[in-house]
Each structure stands twice: as structure tokens, then as C-alpha cells.
Design an enzyme around this catalytic site. Sequence first.
Site, mmCIF file in Angstrom:
data_model
loop_
_atom_site.group_PDB
_atom_site.id
_atom_site.type_symbol
_atom_site.label_atom_id
_atom_site.label_comp_id
_atom_site.label_asym_id
_atom_site.label_seq_id
_atom_site.Cartn_x
_atom_site.Cartn_y
_atom_site.Cartn_z
ATOM 1 N N GLY A 276 40.565 88.607 98.832
ATOM 2 C CA GLY A 276 41.827 87.956 99.176
ATOM 3 C C GLY A 276 42.015 87.925 100.673
ATOM 4 N N ARG A 313 54.222 93.271 107.494
ATOM 5 C CA ARG A 313 53.096 94.196 107.618
ATOM 6 C C ARG A 313 53.261 95.214 108.755
ATOM 7 N NH1 ARG A 313 48.500 93.209 108.834
ATOM 8 N NH2 ARG A 313 47.457 94.627 107.382
ATOM 9 N N CYS A 343 68.363 93.149 111.470
ATOM 10 C CA CYS A 343 69.100 94.364 111.840
ATOM 11 C C CYS A 343 68.449 95.615 111.258
ATOM 12 C CB CYS A 343 70.559 94.240 111.411
ATOM 13 S SG CYS A 343 71.468 93.059 112.419
ATOM 14 N N TYR A 372 49.037 88.317 103.055
ATOM 15 C CA TYR A 372 50.147 89.263 102.961
ATOM 16 C C TYR A 372 51.191 89.007 104.045
ATOM 17 C CZ TYR A 372 46.732 91.334 99.898
ATOM 18 O OH TYR A 372 45.810 91.506 98.907
#
Length: 422
Positions: A276, A313, A343, A372
Site C-alpha cells: 500500500g 501522520r 486548535c 495514509y
Amino acid sequence: MHHFNRIGGVLVAENVNLEALADAVGTPFYIYSDATLRRHVRVFKEAFEGADALVAYSVKANSNLAVLEVMREEGAGADVVSGGELKRAIKAGMSPDTIVFSGVGKTRAEMAEALDAGIFQFNVESEAELDALNEVALSKSARAAIAFRINPDVAAGGHEKISTGKAEDKFGVNWEAAHALYAKAAALKGVDPVGVDFHIGSQISDLAPFESALVRVSEIIAALRADGRIISRLDVGGGLGVPYGDRPAPPEPKAYAELVRRMTAPLGVKLIFEPGRMIAANAGILVSRVLYVKEGAAKKFLILDAGMNDLIRPALYDAFHAIEPIRERDGAAQTYDIVGPVCETSDRFAKARALPPVKAGDLVAIMTAGAYGASLASEYNTRPLAAEVMARGNQYAVIRRRPSFEEMVARESGGGWTTIQG
């Protein structure tokens, strides 16, 4: 290798000028290179040329339908982990007999849907799941081809949160339980235990963990065959890393293939792969505009219009992504913390990163964001999902448009109260 280069000092995706594209579609947006996606699939498949192998692209890495259509056109199947991903793969035109269903929490409804579709294999991750799948299959007068996901207790992966093959991880079944589980499965009428599966982690940067896992799994297959089990498939998962820029480049697919071929040749099995990240990561970037340059008491901040809701990530894994100005800038490098507008203190893409002088309104590219990235995005802070774009030569297509506020709240209800009796 990827197809993000510079022409006249401006970053382009293949031959699409990213400054002009930002004006056309707005920021932030993801852009993927069609040529890079195709090249990565081909390189992986060519490494196993001549082998009996199924390349089942890991849909969770990037599940956009346009990306899945490229995978299908290049001859890849799909590794899915939900009913929604199964629907996506089929909608993209992938043949069910090239689809593998993984994941620890398959529901009975998802099992039924996959059985109706006629998928290639279920990767079973617990005895409870085995019982449920057997019951669902019997209710449909069907028989599901299965492989147990064996946990070889091998540590691997670039971060503890993406290691999946240790004894304490939630994935798979203990390798010591394999004999009993395969014996039980062989006695059931709704399943056919034809294979063994393992997946030890993600963003793996060397081949040693793969070798350790293959040694153990080969021993398990030999022992199962000694028990009289017919094991004809081996799913070796995915996990091969990509260069994010902060560490040495991981092994090339060719070296990985040489190891797998050498160690599995005596087994005489059909191989299944679930790549992937290595296909999608370098094929995509996230383009964002600088909102403000903020002079703090002790540091300087670049505040972008992309946030952790767009690319989580770095906040989730402390992941490194190279960051570049879209247009080359002259001047001595300056050090910035590069942050988003969300925030949360963790809404930070880079800490103390050196860049040429950047000003408000400039565009930057967060590199190696094709895996991702969009698939983990959310609408936190009621921020719309970033648009997704595909580049092909000198053309582009918006493959997921940015939703309006009205679309974001359309599924929410302001009333409609119902009383439940009992």
C-alpha cells in the site's frame, strides 16, 4: 522515484503547474501522479515476474476510486479491511476473485457481503471470527476460503503504533495456536483453510524482520502439512517502507522479492502481497498555502491552511515529511515550526525545519503524502476535507471535490425524536 519536479523553479506534478492548479482548485489539496502510481505497481509486479502471485493493493493506504481504478488497470487486486472498502474495490471494477478481506473486526454483515461477492480469501484473525464466518457461510450454503493470520512475534515497523506482528499486538493468532485452529477449521463445513497469512508491520526499513517472520511461518506450514493440512497459499502482507526523507532508503522491491522468492520456493505456494504505502506514498503530495508567518518569543511559525485533520501522520506517529516551497526562493534558510490552524498543540507538521524565507500567501508542498493522508483525514473543527486531484501528463482531474458546509452537515438531524419501548 516520483514525478514531482521543477520547471522554471516551480514544482509540477508530471507537467501540471502547481501554482496554477492552486488558483484553480483552492488549497489545501492532495495531488497524485498517475505515472508514479503505475510505475510503482509495475516495479513491484516485475520483481515477482514468473511467480504465482496476487498483488492485492492495500486499499486503506489510499482508497480514492480513481487510485483504485489505476490499480485495477495495472492488474492489481485489493486487500480490504471493511465492507466499505470492499464496495470501493468492486465499484472501481476489481474482480472479486482478486480481493482479500483482512482485519480483526469483520462483522457478520460484512462477511455475508463478501461471500455474496465471491472474494478470493478471508484472512481470519481469531477463533471467534472463525466461528462467526463458518455460521454465515453455512447460512448461505457457501464455503469460504480462509487463511489464519499468524502472529509470528516479530517486531517491525517505523513506530510502535504501526507494528502489527508482536505477541502483544491485537492482530492475528498466536503462532503456537496454529495446529489447534487449523484442525478445528478443517472440521467445519463453512470454511476451507487453504492458506497462511502474516503481516508484521508498516514502514519497515530492512529485510531482517521479513526473513525472521518467513522462517517461522515456513516452519508452521511444514508442521501443518505434517498434520495433513493442505496449505496452498501464503499471504506475506505488506509493510515495505518508503523514503520519507529523514532516514536511509528502505530496500528496493527487487531485493525484497529475492528474499521472498528464495525463502518460499520450497513451499510451492501461491503468494499474496498487500503493498500500500510503497505504491501510493511517493505518488502524492499535500499542497497548502501559508496563512501567516508568526514571530513567537522563542521561534518562528509558519501557519498553513492545511491542518492535522488533513494529514494526521505527524501528530499521530511523529512522522517526518519533507516540506518544500512550490516556487523556489532565494535567501538564507530560516528555521520554522510549521503548523496548521487546528486548535490542538499537536497540529504541527515539522519542528525547527530549515526553509528558504517564506511569506504569507506562498505555497508549500508536504511531500510523500499519498498514503495514509486523505484516507485518514477528518472534518475536525468543521473543516472540509481537502480536495483530491490526479495529474496525468499536462492534464488534471479533481477526483474528490471539497465539500461545502451544507454537504458537511446534511446528515445531521435537528430533531426527529423516537421512543423505544421496553
